[in-house]
Scaffold this motif. Structure first.
Motif, PDB file in Angstrom:
ATOM      1  N   THR A 241      -6.054 -15.039   6.829  1.00  0.00           N
ATOM      2  CA  THR A 241      -7.249 -14.267   6.455  1.00  0.00           C
ATOM      3  C   THR A 241      -7.095 -12.793   6.812  1.00  0.00           C
ATOM      4  N   MET A 242      -6.430 -12.504   7.923  1.00  0.00           N
ATOM      5  CA  MET A 242      -6.206 -11.108   8.312  1.00  0.00           C
ATOM      6  C   MET A 242      -5.225 -10.427   7.354  1.00  0.00           C
ATOM      7  N   LEU A 243      -4.198 -11.157   6.944  1.00  0.00           N
ATOM      8  CA  LEU A 243      -3.232 -10.626   5.991  1.00  0.00           C
ATOM      9  C   LEU A 243      -3.934 -10.263   4.685  1.00  0.00           C
ATOM     10  N   ALA A 244      -4.740 -11.180   4.155  1.00  0.00           N
ATOM     11  CA  ALA A 244      -5.463 -10.917   2.902  1.00  0.00           C
ATOM     12  C   ALA A 244      -6.428  -9.748   3.075  1.00  0.00           C
ATOM     13  N   TRP A 245      -7.108  -9.683   4.186  1.00  0.00           N
ATOM     14  CA  TRP A 245      -8.065  -8.621   4.441  1.00  0.00           C
ATOM     15  C   TRP A 245      -7.371  -7.260   4.480  1.00  0.00           C
ATOM     16  N   MET A 246      -6.217  -7.204   5.140  1.00  0.00           N
ATOM     17  CA  MET A 246      -5.471  -5.947   5.178  1.00  0.00           C
ATOM     18  C   MET A 246      -5.051  -5.522   3.770  1.00  0.00           C
ATOM     19  N   TYR A 247      -4.521  -6.468   2.981  1.00  0.00           N
ATOM     20  CA  TYR A 247      -4.096  -6.140   1.622  1.00  0.00           C
ATOM     21  C   TYR A 247      -5.262  -5.608   0.795  1.00  0.00           C
ATOM     22  N   GLU A 248      -6.421  -6.248   0.891  1.00  0.00           N
ATOM     23  CA  GLU A 248      -7.596  -5.791   0.142  1.00  0.00           C
ATOM     24  C   GLU A 248      -7.926  -4.343   0.482  1.00  0.00           C
ATOM     25  N   ASN A 249      -7.881  -4.010   1.749  1.00  0.00           N
ATOM     26  CA  ASN A 249      -8.193  -2.651   2.175  1.00  0.00           C
ATOM     27  C   ASN A 249      -7.150  -1.650   1.711  1.00  0.00           C
ATOM     28  N   VAL A 250      -5.894  -1.999   1.856  1.00  0.00           N
ATOM     29  CA  VAL A 250      -4.826  -1.078   1.460  1.00  0.00           C
ATOM     30  C   VAL A 250      -4.862  -0.851  -0.055  1.00  0.00           C
ATOM     31  N   LEU A 251      -5.050  -1.898  -0.844  1.00  0.00           N
ATOM     32  CA  LEU A 251      -5.080  -1.742  -2.301  1.00  0.00           C
ATOM     33  C   LEU A 251      -6.263  -0.886  -2.748  1.00  0.00           C
ATOM     34  N   ARG A 252      -7.376  -0.952  -2.023  1.00  0.00           N
ATOM     35  CA  ARG A 252      -8.543  -0.126  -2.363  1.00  0.00           C
ATOM     36  C   ARG A 252      -8.398   1.319  -1.900  1.00  0.00           C
ATOM     37  N   GLU A 253      -7.787   1.528  -0.766  1.00  0.00           N
ATOM     38  CA  GLU A 253      -7.823   2.843  -0.119  1.00  0.00           C
ATOM     39  C   GLU A 253      -6.574   3.701  -0.284  1.00  0.00           C
ATOM     40  N   ALA A 254      -5.459   3.126  -0.651  1.00  0.00           N
ATOM     41  CA  ALA A 254      -4.204   3.898  -0.728  1.00  0.00           C
ATOM     42  C   ALA A 254      -4.326   5.045  -1.737  1.00  0.00           C
ATOM     43  N   ILE A 255      -3.824   6.207  -1.325  1.00  0.00           N
ATOM     44  CA  ILE A 255      -3.790   7.359  -2.237  1.00  0.00           C
ATOM     45  C   ILE A 255      -2.361   7.846  -2.452  1.00  0.00           C
ATOM     46  N   ARG A 256      -1.414   7.250  -1.733  1.00  0.00           N
ATOM     47  CA  ARG A 256       0.002   7.591  -1.895  1.00  0.00           C
ATOM     48  C   ARG A 256       0.808   6.306  -2.019  1.00  0.00           C
ATOM     49  N   VAL A 257       1.790   6.293  -2.884  1.00  0.00           N
ATOM     50  CA  VAL A 257       2.612   5.098  -3.080  1.00  0.00           C
ATOM     51  C   VAL A 257       3.301   4.700  -1.784  1.00  0.00           C
ATOM     52  N   ASP A 258       3.651   5.658  -0.940  1.00  0.00           N
ATOM     53  CA  ASP A 258       4.320   5.295   0.313  1.00  0.00           C
ATOM     54  C   ASP A 258       3.409   4.450   1.211  1.00  0.00           C
ATOM     55  N   GLU A 259       2.099   4.594   1.075  1.00  0.00           N
ATOM     56  CA  GLU A 259       1.186   3.734   1.841  1.00  0.00           C
ATOM     57  C   GLU A 259       1.282   2.291   1.333  1.00  0.00           C
ATOM     58  N   LEU A 260       1.346   2.122   0.030  1.00  0.00           N
ATOM     59  CA  LEU A 260       1.514   0.778  -0.529  1.00  0.00           C
ATOM     60  C   LEU A 260       2.848   0.190  -0.091  1.00  0.00           C
ATOM     61  N   ARG A 261       3.904   0.980  -0.165  1.00  0.00           N
ATOM     62  CA  ARG A 261       5.236   0.502   0.232  1.00  0.00           C
ATOM     63  C   ARG A 261       5.279   0.098   1.698  1.00  0.00           C
ATOM     64  N   ALA A 262       4.569   0.826   2.534  1.00  0.00           N
ATOM     65  CA  ALA A 262       4.613   0.585   3.980  1.00  0.00           C
ATOM     66  C   ALA A 262       3.819  -0.640   4.420  1.00  0.00           C
ATOM     67  N   PHE A 263       2.764  -0.997   3.670  1.00  0.00           N
ATOM     68  CA  PHE A 263       1.867  -2.039   4.156  1.00  0.00           C
ATOM     69  C   PHE A 263       1.738  -3.264   3.256  1.00  0.00           C
ATOM     70  N   VAL A 264       2.322  -3.239   2.068  1.00  0.00           N
ATOM     71  CA  VAL A 264       2.209  -4.376   1.148  1.00  0.00           C
ATOM     72  C   VAL A 264       3.612  -4.887   0.833  1.00  0.00           C
ATOM     73  N   HIS A 265       3.758  -6.190   0.800  1.00  0.00           N
ATOM     74  CA  HIS A 265       5.024  -6.845   0.484  1.00  0.00           C
ATOM     75  C   HIS A 265       4.862  -7.523  -0.875  1.00  0.00           C
ATOM     76  N   GLY A 266       5.696  -7.159  -1.850  1.00  0.00           N
ATOM     77  CA  GLY A 266       5.559  -7.626  -3.225  1.00  0.00           C
ATOM     78  C   GLY A 266       5.416  -9.127  -3.390  1.00  0.00           C
ATOM     79  N   PRO A 267       6.377  -9.947  -2.896  1.00  0.00           N
ATOM     80  CA  PRO A 267       6.248 -11.398  -3.052  1.00  0.00           C
ATOM     81  C   PRO A 267       4.998 -11.969  -2.375  1.00  0.00           C
TER      82      PRO A 267
END
Length: 109
Positions: free
Chosen positions: A54-80
């Motif tokens: 649940t914490m993993l999903a919650w973090m992803y939801e926040n990062v996907l909503r709030e990221a303004i730079r691609v490096d933020e997505l790269r740093a906190f989200v794992h594709g698979p």
């Protein structure tokens, strides 16, 4: 001829949705404690225990909503991991639509 404008999907008011070119470039962590920067999560406690689903999903939801730079997505989200979690993430309609338009694989996850 009237000028046409393209609608830009918004993650929230005044925040365009940011989507990377490939899911493969998302190499963020999948385990352990991760502390998001204040810009991505405004709570005084910014650590997420990724070993708790649940914490993993919650973090992803926040990062996907709030990221303004691609490096933020790269740093906190794992594709698979994103593909695996996609169906259960609680995201604004515009965020989900923008990601699925760029990465149709998510639609079928």
């Amino acid at each position: 001829m009237p000028a046409t404008t393209m609608a830009v999907p918004l993650a929230r008011p005044h925040r365009p949705v940011l989507v990377p070119g490939t899911l493969g470039e998302l190499t963020g962590p999948t385990r352990g404690l991760v502390e998001l920067p204040l810009r991505l999560w405004w709570n005084p406690t910014r650590a997420f225990d990724l070993d708790q689903p649940t914490m993993l999903a919650w973090m992803y939801e926040n990062v996907l909503r709030e990221a303004i730079r691609v490096d933020e997505l790269r740093a906190f989200v794992h594709g698979p991991t994103l593909v695996r979690l996609w169906p259960q993430l609680n995201l604004p309609r515009a965020v989900r639509a923008a990601w699925e338009a760029r990465h149709p694989r998510l639609r079928h996850a």
